[in-house]
Design an enzyme around this catalytic site. Structure first.
Site, short mmCIF file in Angstrom:
data_model
loop_
_atom_site.label_atom_id
_atom_site.label_comp_id
_atom_site.label_asym_id
_atom_site.label_seq_id
_atom_site.Cartn_x
_atom_site.Cartn_y
_atom_site.Cartn_z
N SER A 153 11.05 74.89 107.75
CA SER A 153 9.64 74.95 108.13
C SER A 153 9.26 76.36 108.57
O SER A 153 8.60 76.54 109.59
CB SER A 153 9.34 73.94 109.24
OG SER A 153 10.17 74.19 110.36
N CYS A 154 9.70 77.38 107.83
CA CYS A 154 9.37 78.76 108.16
C CYS A 154 7.84 78.92 108.15
O CYS A 154 7.17 78.51 107.20
CB CYS A 154 10.00 79.71 107.15
SG CYS A 154 11.81 79.72 107.24
#
Length: 205
Positions: A111-112
């Site tokens: 979930s950058c």
């Protein structure tokens, strides 16, 4: 795909949120973390370094061609010039929507997300269905967000990583020629900077 769920009881939370809540409860009980400190961090990312920062970047790009060019060439430096730096905002690239191309951001591995520019990531951004389907069926995913694009519009999907995070610069709405940066920033939504939405029309503000 559902995007907004609000529940009052832990047993109705999604599994990840329930685990986080349980871990927080244990750490607080052991005196290892201060609930007030957690609340302060969350409040900071939600309100002070949240999507409003990104909205200011977009508004500046809409009104200043030189800044827009700088943002295209070196988004990290251009964004930092407005004072927006920090956690997960060190390596940025801005992608500009156009009349024939729409950009969509996803992180397929985890979930950058550019916290310093967009605040905390929405729950759906971290969910496996979004992370997989955004690549396989971006047009269908956008339709579920209520965004139906023309059939001949190209959709380009950008995969965010720990080394590079993306900011979508949505198209400037028509009829906004007389608006200042602050007013334009009010038209920019978090979703429009991820690519799952468009900037608001002036009458919708």
């Amino acid at each position: 795909m559902s995007h907004d769920h609000h529940h009052d009881h832990d047993n109705e939370l999604d599994p990840m949120a329930a685990r986080v809540r349980a871990l927080e409860t244990i750490l607080v009980a052991k005196g290892l973390i201060d609930p007030a400190a957690i609340d302060a961090i969350v409040e900071t990312y939600e309100t002070r370094v949240g999507p409003r920062n990104g909205a200011k970047v977009v508004a500046r790009a809409w009104t200043d061609p030189d800044f827009a060019d700088w943002l295209k060439r070196d988004a990290t430096a251009a964004i930092a010039s407005l004072g927006f730096t920090g956690r997960q905002g060190e390596h940025m690239q801005a992608v500009f929507n156009s009349s024939d191309t729409h950009n969509l951001v996803v992180c397929t591995l985890c979930s950058c997300y550019p916290w310093s520019v967009l605040g905390l990531p929405p729950v759906w951004y971290k969910a496996p269905p979004y992370r997989s389907r955004a690549v396989l069926d971006p047009r269908g995913v956008l339709a579920e967000f209520g965004l139906t694009l023309p059939a001949d519009m190209k959709i380009r999907v950008w995969d965010s990583t720990a080394e590079l995070r993306y900011l979508v610069v949505p198209l400037r709405p028509s009829g906004t020629e007389g608006l200042g940066e602050a007013e334009l920033a009010d038209l920019v939504t978090r979703d429009s900077m991820i690519g799952t939405g468009l900037a608001r029309e002036p009458a919708a503000v």
